[in-house]
Motif scaffolding. Structure first.
Motif, PDB file in Angstrom:
ATOM      1  N   THR A  43       8.079  -5.053  19.815  1.00 33.26           N
ATOM      2  CA  THR A  43       8.597  -4.504  18.567  1.00 33.26           C
ATOM      3  C   THR A  43       8.494  -2.980  18.579  1.00 33.26           C
ATOM      4  O   THR A  43       7.660  -2.413  19.273  1.00 33.26           O
ATOM      5  N   SER A  44       9.340  -2.339  17.775  1.00 36.50           N
ATOM      6  CA  SER A  44       9.259  -0.880  17.644  1.00 36.50           C
ATOM      7  C   SER A  44       8.421  -0.486  16.438  1.00 36.50           C
ATOM      8  O   SER A  44       8.272   0.687  16.134  1.00 36.50           O
ATOM      9  N   ARG A  45       7.834  -1.454  15.756  1.00 38.60           N
ATOM     10  CA  ARG A  45       6.985  -1.178  14.596  1.00 38.60           C
ATOM     11  C   ARG A  45       5.745  -0.402  15.015  1.00 38.60           C
ATOM     12  O   ARG A  45       5.321  -0.464  16.166  1.00 38.60           O
ATOM     13  N   THR A  46       5.156   0.282  14.044  1.00 44.65           N
ATOM     14  CA  THR A  46       3.877   0.959  14.282  1.00 44.65           C
ATOM     15  C   THR A  46       2.810   0.285  13.444  1.00 44.65           C
ATOM     16  O   THR A  46       3.099  -0.296  12.393  1.00 44.65           O
ATOM     17  N   MET A  47       1.595   0.363  13.904  1.00 41.61           N
ATOM     18  CA  MET A  47       0.484  -0.305  13.235  1.00 41.61           C
ATOM     19  C   MET A  47       0.095   0.452  11.979  1.00 41.61           C
ATOM     20  O   MET A  47      -0.239   1.634  12.037  1.00 41.61           O
ATOM     21  N   PRO A  48       0.087  -0.228  10.799  1.00 41.15           N
ATOM     22  CA  PRO A  48      -0.363   0.433   9.575  1.00 41.15           C
ATOM     23  C   PRO A  48      -1.887   0.491   9.525  1.00 41.15           C
ATOM     24  O   PRO A  48      -2.575  -0.127  10.339  1.00 41.15           O
ATOM     25  N   THR A  49      -2.424   1.214   8.561  1.00 39.17           N
ATOM     26  CA  THR A  49      -3.871   1.239   8.345  1.00 39.17           C
ATOM     27  C   THR A  49      -4.244   0.001   7.541  1.00 39.17           C
ATOM     28  O   THR A  49      -3.707  -0.229   6.461  1.00 39.17           O
ATOM     29  N   CYS A  50      -5.133  -0.787   8.072  1.00 44.61           N
ATOM     30  CA  CYS A  50      -5.536  -2.038   7.426  1.00 44.61           C
ATOM     31  C   CYS A  50      -6.930  -1.885   6.831  1.00 44.61           C
ATOM     32  O   CYS A  50      -7.720  -1.047   7.259  1.00 44.61           O
ATOM     33  N   ALA A  51      -7.225  -2.732   5.847  1.00 42.43           N
ATOM     34  CA  ALA A  51      -8.564  -2.745   5.248  1.00 42.43           C
ATOM     35  C   ALA A  51      -9.573  -3.176   6.307  1.00 42.43           C
ATOM     36  O   ALA A  51      -9.242  -3.939   7.209  1.00 42.43           O
ATOM     37  N   PRO A  52     -10.806  -2.692   6.201  1.00 43.03           N
ATOM     38  CA  PRO A  52     -11.812  -3.112   7.194  1.00 43.03           C
ATOM     39  C   PRO A  52     -12.025  -4.622   7.119  1.00 43.03           C
ATOM     40  O   PRO A  52     -11.865  -5.229   6.074  1.00 43.03           O
ATOM     41  N   PRO A  53     -12.384  -5.233   8.246  1.00 45.09           N
ATOM     42  CA  PRO A  53     -12.556  -6.691   8.287  1.00 45.09           C
ATOM     43  C   PRO A  53     -13.561  -7.207   7.281  1.00 45.09           C
ATOM     44  O   PRO A  53     -13.437  -8.321   6.810  1.00 45.09           O
ATOM     45  N   SER A  54     -14.568  -6.407   6.920  1.00 40.62           N
ATOM     46  CA  SER A  54     -15.566  -6.894   5.965  1.00 40.62           C
ATOM     47  C   SER A  54     -14.954  -7.110   4.588  1.00 40.62           C
ATOM     48  O   SER A  54     -15.489  -7.854   3.776  1.00 40.62           O
ATOM     49  N   ALA A  55     -13.814  -6.475   4.294  1.00 42.50           N
ATOM     50  CA  ALA A  55     -13.177  -6.651   3.000  1.00 42.50           C
ATOM     51  C   ALA A  55     -12.384  -7.948   2.941  1.00 42.50           C
ATOM     52  O   ALA A  55     -12.039  -8.417   1.873  1.00 42.50           O
ATOM     53  N   ALA A  56     -12.081  -8.519   4.090  1.00 42.34           N
ATOM     54  CA  ALA A  56     -11.320  -9.762   4.124  1.00 42.34           C
ATOM     55  C   ALA A  56     -12.235 -10.934   3.802  1.00 42.34           C
ATOM     56  O   ALA A  56     -13.424 -10.923   4.124  1.00 42.34           O
ATOM     57  N   PRO A  57     -11.705 -11.969   3.162  1.00 40.14           N
ATOM     58  CA  PRO A  57     -12.533 -13.144   2.874  1.00 40.14           C
ATOM     59  C   PRO A  57     -12.891 -13.873   4.167  1.00 40.14           C
ATOM     60  O   PRO A  57     -12.194 -13.736   5.170  1.00 40.14           O
TER      61      PRO A  57
END
Length: 118
Positions: A43-57
């Motif tokens: 893909t030509s997409r770029t990686m966005p900034t994601c929330a840290p893994p600890s914020a995920a359930p």
């Protein structure tokens, strides 16, 4: 994770770059997807900034606990049941094999019957 070594995460290639999609959510973006297992298909997409893994359930989600943990009495009953199952599983076949073996060793007949009754 990057299965094919093309420096694009599997989530990015499948349209869920932050890996937050779950069953029941609307489908992720479907334009410019690629195959995560093929380095020549990307893909030509770029990686966005994601929330840290600890914020995920937590995954998998833990079911709610409605019952209190087992008390001492319940643990003793459960332990007794497990030990009885093990005893029956080991001792019953052992007794059957022993009776057949001793019958052969004592030559069968009256000697075996006397030993068996005693």
């Amino acid at each position: 994770r990057d299965s094919d070594g093309d420096n694009r995460t599997n989530g990015l290639e499948l349209g869920d770059p932050c890996c937050v999609w779950k069953q029941g959510d609307p489908d992720p973006e479907v334009d410019d997807l690629s195959l995560p297992g093929h380095a020549d298909h990307y893909t030509s997409r770029t990686m966005p900034t994601c929330a840290p893994p600890s914020a995920a359930p937590p995954w998998p989600p833990r079911p709610p606990v409605d019952e209190p943990p087992l008390g001492r009495r319940e643990r003793l009953i459960l332990g007794h049941a497990v030990l009885m199952a093990v005893a029956w599983a080991l001792l019953l076949p052992t007794g059957a094999v022993a009776s057949v073996s001793w019958r052969r060793a004592l030559g069968g007949g009256r000697r075996w019957l006397k030993a068996h009754i005693a």
